[in-house]
Design a protein around this motif. Structure first.
Motif, PDB file in Angstrom:
ATOM      1  N   SER A 128       0.864  -1.049   0.144  1.00  0.00           N
ATOM      2  CA  SER A 128       0.077  -0.139   0.305  1.00  0.00           C
ATOM      3  C   SER A 128       1.041   1.305  -0.144  1.00  0.00           C
ATOM      4  O   SER A 128       0.686   2.457  -0.501  1.00  0.00           O
ATOM      5  N   CYS A 150       2.445  -8.031   0.367  1.00  0.00           N
ATOM      6  CA  CYS A 150       1.144  -7.722  -0.249  1.00  0.00           C
ATOM      7  C   CYS A 150       0.068  -8.490   0.674  1.00  0.00           C
ATOM      8  O   CYS A 150       0.335  -9.662   1.131  1.00  0.00           O
ATOM      9  N   GLU A 155      -3.994  -7.016  -3.643  1.00  0.00           N
ATOM     10  CA  GLU A 155      -3.182  -6.032  -3.447  1.00  0.00           C
ATOM     11  C   GLU A 155      -2.053  -6.129  -4.155  1.00  0.00           C
ATOM     12  O   GLU A 155      -1.312  -5.019  -4.842  1.00  0.00           O
TER      13      GLU A 155
END
Length: 228
Positions: A128, A150, A155
């Motif tokens: 992120s 991840c 993601e």
């Protein structure tokens, strides 16, 4: 010092992203850590073969992989570079990496004893945070390795979507990872100049074997993509 390593400016670049898929990560994390260490210390590899980034999904094997990478990094001697200017550039790149919110220093190699030496560094960051600074995924300058974690495949997909002009990527997996690997290869085909795959069996990572026949057929039909 007796254990120091020689490097040149081209060899100091690590431009290969390693994608470690869930099944192989959970089954063979220790083996993968040893394999990554062998890639990092092989002076004969080209920049596109040297790993600068390792991408993995959180899971049972993630902590074991990090433990192995941290141990290797902490015990690795400095890399001796031919010019102090290259060391300065490396130090600047490390400081730039450290300045990114969310990036954590996970391990540090043996201390330098000369002005033309650079110490190994291992960093970790969540996906992120990495997608906000996609330049860090294009490779690392000098003896630096960045591990990106991840939460899940969603993601990971967002992370891959943030990539721009990546020189090389290598997918590690087992036959159980095949559907995931195919989806990943398709995404990477639009963003990466070279995709390789590695099969992990019960004994070794077979660098000369293709991960799966259908992955080979898929990548063979894409311009600029290579499997090995």
């Amino acid at each position: 010092m007796s254990g120091e390593r020689d490097g040149d400016e081209a060899g100091a670049l690590r431009a290969n992203i390693l994608f470690v898929l869930p099944d192989v990560l959970n089954a063979r994390a220790e083996q993968i850590a040893a394999h990554v260490d062998s890639l990092l210390t092989n002076a004969l590899l080209s920049p596109c073969e040297r790993p600068g980034v390792v991408v993995m999904q959180d899971g049972d094997g993630a902590r074991e992989l990090m433990d192995g990478l941290q141990f290797s990094c902490a015990s690795r001697p400095p890399l001796r570079l031919p010019l102090e200017e290259i060391v300065v550039r490396y130090v600047e790149s490390v400081e730039r990496l450290r300045s990114i919110p969310g990036v954590r220093l996970a391990a540090h190699g043996e201390s330098v004893t000369a002005a033309n030496e650079a110490a190994e560094t291992l960093f970790q960051v969540d996906a992120s945070a990495a997608v906000q600074h996609a330049w860090v995924l294009r490779g690392q300058y000098g003896p630096t390795l960045l591990v990106v974690s991840c939460a899940d495949e969603v993601e990971l997909s967002r992370l891959v979507a943030s990539l721009v002009q990546v020189p090389a990527a290598t997918i590690y997996g087992t036959p159980l990872d095949r559907p995931h690997a195919l989806r990943l290869a398709q995404q990477l085909s639009h963003r990466c100049a070279r995709i390789s795959s590695r099969l992990l069996d019960s004994r070794t990572i077979a660098a000369g074997e293709r991960l799966y026949d259908d992955l080979h057929r898929f990548t063979r039909g894409i311009g600029g993509i290579a499997t090995s």
